[in-house]
Design a protein around this motif. Structure first.
Motif, short mmCIF file in Angstrom:
data_model
loop_
_atom_site.label_atom_id
_atom_site.label_comp_id
_atom_site.label_asym_id
_atom_site.label_seq_id
_atom_site.Cartn_x
_atom_site.Cartn_y
_atom_site.Cartn_z
N LYS A 34 7.47 -12.00 -9.77
CA LYS A 34 6.31 -12.72 -9.24
C LYS A 34 6.75 -13.84 -8.30
CE LYS A 34 2.66 -15.71 -10.86
NZ LYS A 34 2.77 -16.93 -11.60
N GLU A 35 7.79 -14.58 -8.69
CA GLU A 35 8.29 -15.67 -7.85
C GLU A 35 8.87 -15.13 -6.54
OE1 GLU A 35 11.04 -17.79 -10.31
OE2 GLU A 35 9.45 -18.71 -11.51
N ALA A 36 9.54 -13.98 -6.60
CA ALA A 36 10.09 -13.38 -5.38
C ALA A 36 8.96 -12.96 -4.43
CB ALA A 36 10.96 -12.18 -5.73
N ILE A 37 7.90 -12.41 -4.98
CA ILE A 37 6.76 -11.99 -4.15
C ILE A 37 6.10 -13.21 -3.52
CG2 ILE A 37 4.49 -10.89 -4.17
CD1 ILE A 37 5.57 -9.17 -6.53
N GLU A 38 5.86 -14.22 -4.33
CA GLU A 38 5.22 -15.44 -3.82
C GLU A 38 6.11 -16.18 -2.83
OE1 GLU A 38 4.31 -17.45 -7.46
OE2 GLU A 38 2.37 -16.44 -7.67
N GLY A 39 7.44 -16.03 -2.97
CA GLY A 39 8.38 -16.68 -2.07
C GLY A 39 8.58 -15.93 -0.76
N GLY A 40 7.91 -14.80 -0.59
CA GLY A 40 8.00 -14.05 0.66
C GLY A 40 9.21 -13.14 0.75
N LYS A 41 9.86 -12.86 -0.37
CA LYS A 41 11.04 -12.01 -0.36
C LYS A 41 10.68 -10.53 -0.53
CE LYS A 41 14.21 -15.55 -2.07
NZ LYS A 41 13.77 -16.43 -1.07
N VAL A 42 9.41 -10.24 -0.77
CA VAL A 42 8.95 -8.86 -0.93
C VAL A 42 7.81 -8.63 0.06
CG1 VAL A 42 7.93 -7.19 -2.50
CG2 VAL A 42 9.56 -8.85 -3.37
N HIS A 43 7.95 -7.59 0.87
CA HIS A 43 6.90 -7.21 1.82
C HIS A 43 6.46 -5.79 1.52
CE1 HIS A 43 8.15 -10.32 5.11
NE2 HIS A 43 7.88 -10.88 3.95
N LEU A 44 5.17 -5.58 1.44
CA LEU A 44 4.60 -4.26 1.19
C LEU A 44 4.02 -3.75 2.50
CD1 LEU A 44 3.82 -2.13 -1.00
CD2 LEU A 44 1.65 -3.32 -1.20
N ASN A 45 4.53 -2.64 2.98
CA ASN A 45 4.11 -2.06 4.26
C ASN A 45 4.17 -3.08 5.39
OD1 ASN A 45 3.63 0.47 3.10
ND2 ASN A 45 1.56 -0.13 2.49
N GLY A 46 5.24 -3.87 5.41
CA GLY A 46 5.49 -4.81 6.50
C GLY A 46 4.74 -6.12 6.41
N GLN A 47 3.98 -6.35 5.34
CA GLN A 47 3.22 -7.60 5.23
C GLN A 47 3.51 -8.28 3.90
OE1 GLN A 47 -0.90 -6.72 5.74
NE2 GLN A 47 -0.70 -6.32 7.92
N ARG A 48 3.44 -9.62 3.94
CA ARG A 48 3.56 -10.36 2.68
C ARG A 48 2.38 -10.00 1.80
NH1 ARG A 48 5.46 -16.54 3.15
NH2 ARG A 48 5.18 -16.31 0.92
N CYS A 49 2.59 -10.12 0.50
CA CYS A 49 1.53 -9.73 -0.41
C CYS A 49 1.53 -10.64 -1.62
CB CYS A 49 1.70 -8.28 -0.83
SG CYS A 49 3.31 -7.93 -1.49
N LYS A 50 0.59 -10.39 -2.51
CA LYS A 50 0.48 -11.15 -3.74
C LYS A 50 0.97 -10.30 -4.90
CE LYS A 50 -3.37 -13.99 -2.27
NZ LYS A 50 -4.76 -14.40 -2.55
N PRO A 51 1.33 -10.94 -6.03
CA PRO A 51 1.84 -10.18 -7.18
C PRO A 51 0.86 -9.16 -7.73
CG PRO A 51 2.27 -12.52 -7.47
CD PRO A 51 1.43 -12.38 -6.26
N GLY A 52 -0.44 -9.38 -7.54
CA GLY A 52 -1.46 -8.47 -8.06
C GLY A 52 -1.75 -7.28 -7.16
N LYS A 53 -1.12 -7.22 -6.00
CA LYS A 53 -1.33 -6.10 -5.07
C LYS A 53 -0.93 -4.81 -5.75
CE LYS A 53 -2.02 -4.50 -0.86
NZ LYS A 53 -3.34 -4.41 -0.32
N GLU A 54 -1.65 -3.74 -5.49
CA GLU A 54 -1.40 -2.46 -6.15
C GLU A 54 -0.65 -1.52 -5.20
OE1 GLU A 54 -5.34 -1.32 -7.19
OE2 GLU A 54 -5.49 -2.84 -8.76
N PRO A 55 0.62 -1.26 -5.49
CA PRO A 55 1.35 -0.31 -4.64
C PRO A 55 0.86 1.11 -4.90
CG PRO A 55 2.70 -0.96 -6.49
CD PRO A 55 1.44 -1.77 -6.57
N LYS A 56 1.02 1.95 -3.90
CA LYS A 56 0.64 3.36 -4.02
C LYS A 56 1.85 4.21 -3.68
CE LYS A 56 -4.16 2.43 -2.77
NZ LYS A 56 -4.04 1.06 -3.16
N VAL A 57 1.85 5.44 -4.13
CA VAL A 57 2.94 6.36 -3.83
C VAL A 57 3.02 6.53 -2.32
CG1 VAL A 57 3.78 8.72 -4.11
CG2 VAL A 57 2.71 7.55 -6.04
N GLY A 58 4.22 6.36 -1.76
CA GLY A 58 4.42 6.48 -0.32
C GLY A 58 4.48 5.13 0.39
#
Length: 140
Positions: A34-58
């Motif tokens: 959660k801290e990594a996501i909030e710190g901007g170290k994780v991007h989903l499909n090229g965009q910053r996101c929140k810990p509650g974002k739901e990833p999908k296959v692909g």
């Protein structure tokens, strides 16, 4: 022996990103994920996101951990933390990501020798006093 889906037959349709990162063993705890996501170290499909974002296959994830940056594609969803061998089935790292991580590791390895040279032994008491004197004269 054919590979099977070892997680559970009923895959969750919706799962939080921090929980998936924890289940895929990128982070030791959900809180660290959660801290990594909030710190901007994780991007989903090229965009910053929140810990509650739901990833999908692909979906494509870009993760920065330490010195390394990985680009992975989500292959399966799971909310259970399993063995490392099984967790690796949840994602697939891109070839370009693997190549860039190996190249960066080689560069870091090559840079090790070019850093400031270390003395063979620690300075004794008199040498430490001399060093401190020189430092104090430089500040004045």
């Amino acid at each position: 022996m054919a590979k099977q889906n070892i997680f559970h037959d009923k895959q969750p349709d919706k799962i939080r990103l921090d929980k998936w990162l924890w289940a895929a063993r990128f982070y030791k705890t959900r809180n660290i994920a959660k801290e990594a996501i909030e710190g901007g170290k994780v991007h989903l499909n090229g965009q910053r996101c929140k810990p509650g974002k739901e990833p999908k296959v692909g979906d494509e994830l870009k993760l920065r951990t330490g010195w390394d940056e990985r680009v992975v594609t989500v292959r399966e969803l799971s909310d259970k933390r399993q063995k490392a061998e099984l967790a690796q089935q949840l994602y697939e790292e891109t070839a370009a990501s693997i190549q860039s991580r190996e190249k960066a590791a080689e560069q870091r390895k090559a840079m090790r020798g070019t850093m400031a040279p270390r003395p063979d032994r620690r300075p004794d008491k008199k040498q430490r006093r001399d060093i401190l004197k020189q430092k104090s004269h430089l500040r004045d």
